[in-house]
Enzyme design. Sequence first.
Site, PDB file in Angstrom:
ATOM      1  N   LYS A 368       0.846  -1.187   0.000  1.00  0.00           N
ATOM      2  CA  LYS A 368       0.000   0.000   0.000  1.00  0.00           C
ATOM      3  C   LYS A 368       0.887   1.244   0.000  1.00  0.00           C
ATOM      4  CE  LYS A 368      -4.307   1.432   2.228  1.00  0.00           C
ATOM      5  NZ  LYS A 368      -5.244   1.080   3.315  1.00  0.00           N
ATOM      6  N   GLU A 454     -20.273  -6.659  10.263  1.00  0.00           N
ATOM      7  CA  GLU A 454     -21.260  -5.919  11.049  1.00  0.00           C
ATOM      8  C   GLU A 454     -22.303  -6.833  11.672  1.00  0.00           C
ATOM      9  OE1 GLU A 454     -19.333  -3.117   8.214  1.00  0.00           O
ATOM     10  OE2 GLU A 454     -20.255  -5.103   8.025  1.00  0.00           O
ATOM     11  N   ARG A 482     -25.828  -3.236   7.083  1.00  0.00           N
ATOM     12  CA  ARG A 482     -25.403  -4.604   6.810  1.00  0.00           C
ATOM     13  C   ARG A 482     -25.727  -5.538   7.961  1.00  0.00           C
ATOM     14  NH1 ARG A 482     -20.736  -4.257   3.030  1.00  0.00           N
ATOM     15  NH2 ARG A 482     -19.643  -5.834   4.225  1.00  0.00           N
TER      16      ARG A 482
END
Length: 730
Positions: A368, A454, A482
């Site tokens: 990254k 979630e 969610r």
Amino acid sequence: MQFSLAGMNTRALQTGARPSLPAARPSRRVRPARRSAPCPVARTMGGGEEQPSSAEGVAWDKISTDELADWAGAGPPTPLLDTVAFPVHIKNFNSRQLQQLCKELRADLIHTVAKTGGHLGSSLGVVELTVALHHVFNTPEDRIVWDVGHQAYIHKMLTGRRARMHTIRQQGGLSGFTRRAESVYDPFGAGHSSTSVSAALGMAVGRDRKGRANNCIAVIGDGAITGGMAYEAMNHAGFLDTNMIVILNDNQQVSLPTQYNGKNQEPVGALSSALARLQANRQLRELREIAKGVTKQLPDVIQNATAKIDEYARGMISGTGSTLFEELGFYYIGPVDGHNMQDLVDVLSEIKATETVGPVLLHVVTQKGRGYTPAETASDRMHGVVQYDTLTGKQKKGSGGPQSYTNYFADALVAEAKRDARVLGIHAAMGGGTGMNRFEAAFPDRVFDTGIAEQHAVTFAAGLATEGLVPFVAIYSTFLQRGYDQIVHDVSLQSLPVRFALDRAGNVGADGATHAGAFDVTYLACLPNMVVMAPSNEAELVHAVATAAAIDDRPSAFRFPRGNGLGVDLAAAGVSDDLKGQPMEVGRGVVRRGGADVALLGYGTCVNACLAAADLLAAQGVSATVVDARFCKPLDTALVRRMAAEHPVMITVEEGSIGGFAAHVMQFLALEGLLDGKLKFRPMTLPDRYIEHGTQAEQMAEAGLTASHIAGTALSVMGVKRDAPSIFST
């Protein structure tokens, strides 16, 4: 081959234990040749051509400090990139041209995002992967589905949108995520995580039913793949044995307990590169599939023996993460160096050319922030940034003034935790965004990161509540959607005291419609037993935290917006020095300003717009009462009844969808017969459509919820003509 993932715990994965699965699965079939044209990679990247070393020139995958200094003002030179408008233009690029393209893309991205802000680190990490995908595959006929989509900036630059990158995340400009309406090269919109495999599988099945032969590819990160939906999709894909490709972009930056490959994995080198090429070899894969078909005709004992041989053979050349994916029915390849252009092109070309049916998972290890030193050295790899200095990477954040609502929430929760050892924090891979990292700094053993899960976070909190603990679930409003079934079935139905802290409520600015917190009041306030609050400023937020902590007989929720507080006097509002709030009386609103002509009932931060509207109305000779409702449920019915009796006009104002606060007020008024007389009522909510990216101020204007809109609505209902229209320009 349907089975539950419940038994696949992380310990089993770490120790190499294999989950038990049904022994039989549909055999793979040798597929007729595809209709796609031969890939030019064999001519341009094949053989043993080595990648240029840094000794032959400046490193092609890095942007040096000198280079940054040279073009800090005017921007980087991009002679090769300037010849590329669409992926077809890079099909015949050779190895060195592809590498030069990567360098120019990386430089152009750094220069552009420095001015616009956005998701930088993730896009820097997939430059080579994105170029390789568009070089090998035939987009848009071949579908590439980017999970979440925040890493798709390079994809946008290669697919006809480079000239508009300066508009990204701005009103009327490019979306910060993939969006079907924006380009034919975006086959599926995104913004939330873990959806790509399901979408790509649906596309693959649709392709097969239409008799087509294009490729369907899902690119998913090591964070998003922790979401249960991704595994549900891979389980289904393995059962269907559908031809599709899943690329796991593993940048080893996911700070989740469910990370299966560990943060200390050695960088991939020559050996893993050779093994990946061996695994991707078309002849090897086709031979294995033919062998499987032959052994299906043999007695069970021989079938079991050959399956074991194949299993052990795969184990000898596969990475440590392959077992799970193989059990799900995927052919695992990797890990592959995600910054080695030749390896990426060769492996992708082999996968594309292989004439077998069945899903393949390519494990690509990336870095990254690759190529930009400030990003590589930042703790968050400059994941999401505001405007910054290209040379240093220093972001141009405002200084002074009130802190963010998120930080007020976190500090208030710390204050509660200091006084009650039962207080716990829970988040779903969003420790920074929700303030839970701030809470964790004070109480490192009282925070639980569930990963992008979630549903699990909600029911996990419900379990904690049954044991008498005080769980606070901090999740963005848009992401709590969610876990809705768990809120209903596991929390509300059992009236368990789980506290939901909903950050990013209402319009969220540059992240646009995918992240807007528009629906939480509607989907929470309709549930029995639920207390639903919306503070109007930072002091009220601190009190909401204290109120939720004190509610121990039912669930509760409070919402707060993105952005900073108003700078109210916290001490005058009854907040202690360490941000300990005072529990409010549940179901009681307050009058913030008295009046006689119109009652403005504000919910949440819209109270402040109502106060500003009252000033505008006063200039027009109209006296307005402003109510801070505080609670949608239970509603302060006594206060609503009094406002209805004392005012000819009532207007509710909320930064939420239809069916929220206004609906509860109207339900009460209608049942009480208070709408049968002379009272004129108007609800002001978010419009029944999605509002795209822009600044929050622009979004509020588009929604018609500014102070001038409120004042204008009041005057219209009252039949008052505006003597000075210019006064409504705020």
